[in-house]
Design a protein around this motif. Structure first.
Motif: not given
Ligand code: DOR
Ligand code: ZN
Length: 343
Positions: A22-23, A26, A266, A317-318, A320-323, A328, A331
């Motif tokens: 997920a990361v 970035y 990010a 801009r987002d 949060q991200l989600e895997t 969650q 960011l």
């Protein structure tokens, strides 16, 4: 608008499995080299484990970038000088990271004193391998905001005196005392994070306690932040960008004990740009995010560049991200990112 050399990130946590997946994109979209921290479970202590981890990273990194992870080993009694030499000669391992046991996330395998590793550290000095230090004392009687200064005085200063040839990176320097220490010790360099440059402890504590701003070393006073800004914007010198981007799921950040770590891969560069803009020193951002680190780590400066433009961005801009596993991650820096476009 400014053009900067493609930055390097001299301190990043990429984790493993779904979190890594997920990361990593970035970091890859912004940075050329990334010095990847070894505090996995179990920690990375051998060159072959570092190669395996690097392969796992490249296996899930986007293919169309010039992203290149460089690895660090975790300083435990398992680290051997011969193995380390091999890793360094082959250009895989750039340093060995010392964690005081208990200081931060996944540091339980760390040491109780640098002096326990004297033989290896002397060998590293000879072999030209850097020591990377989490400079934070763990003595429970010490105030949390004084722990960096205490470690530097009682642990690192004696080592620098005893092994003067050893090259050292003071990681995520967070105080005026840390900046002064690096200035006074010629073989030392330091990384500085976007969050220590852009926030101070009042932001962490005054308006509702903010687990998303909790990290180690803890964000310190406004005066400490000012010293970090002066150091980072000082042009050619020993201070370089290390994001210390360290993702934790919100379940770990917002539980009864917040996990230490801020995910800034990010928007960390936008945060740094805003700090340099506010300081009137955008012209020196290239030294901080590229040249100084290249000099410290002995790598060539990049041929590619990024262009940064300060104008309000229309898309939101987002935050949060989600895997894939359903975790969650918050960011850091969406606010600054709304003011910058990077291409
Ligand atoms: O805040 C931190 N998080 N500091 C560290 O030194 C480690 C990192 C992590 O791995 O989460
Ligand atoms: Zn770190």
């Amino acid at each position: 608008m400014i053009e900067i050399p493609t930055p390097d990130d001299w301190h990043v946590h990429l984790r493993a499995d779904e979190m890594l997946e997920a990361v990593v994109g970035y970091s890859a979209r912004r940075f050329r080299y990334a010095l990847v921290m070894p505090n996995l479970r179990p920690p990375i202590t051998t060159t072959s484990a570092a190669i395996d981890y690097r392969d796992r990273i490249m296996g899930v990194a986007p293919r169309d970038t010039g992203f290149h992870p460089i690895m660090a080993l975790y300083l435990t009694p398992e680290v051997s000088l011969d193995d380390l030499r091999r890793g360094a000669d082959e250009g895989i391992v750039a340093g060995v990271k010392y964690y005081p046991a208990g200081a931060t996330t996944n540091s339980d395998g760390g040491g109780s004193s640098l002096s326990d590793f004297r033989g290896l550290l002397e060998g590293m000095a000879e072999a030209g391998v850097r020591l990377l230090v989490h400079a934070e004392a763990t003595d429970p009687s010490l105030d949390i905001f004084d722990r960096e200064a205490a470690f530097l005085e009682h642990e690192l200063a004696p080592l620098c005196a005893a092994v003067p040839e050893l090259r050292v990176t003071v990681e995520h320097v967070s105080t005026r005392a840390g900046v002064e220490f690096v200035g006074a010790h010629p073989r030392t360099a330091a990384t500085i994070t976007p969050h220590h440059l852009a926030r101070q402890r009042t932001d962490l504590l005054a308006d509702g306690m903010r687990p998303d701003l909790f990290c180690k070393p803890v964000i310190n006073s406004a005066d400490d932040r000012d010293a970090l800004i002066e150091a980072a914007t000082g042009g050619v010198g020993p201070f370089c960008l290390g994001t210390d981007s360290a993702p934790h799921p919100t379940t770990a950040k917002y539980g009864p004990r917040a996990a230490a770590g801020i995910f800034n891969a990010a928007y960390g560069l936008e945060v740094v740009a805003e700090v340099f803009h506010q300081a009137g020193r955008l012209d020196r951002m290239g030294a901080f995010v590229s040249g100084n680190g290249c000099a410290a780590y002995g790598v060539e400066t990049p041929e590619t560049t990024l262009t940064l433009t300060r104008e309000p961005v229309e898309v939101e801009r987002d935050t949060q991200l989600e895997t894939e596993a359903g975790d969650q991650v918050v960011l850091f820096g969406a606010e600054e990112a709304a003011r910058w476009t990077i291409s």
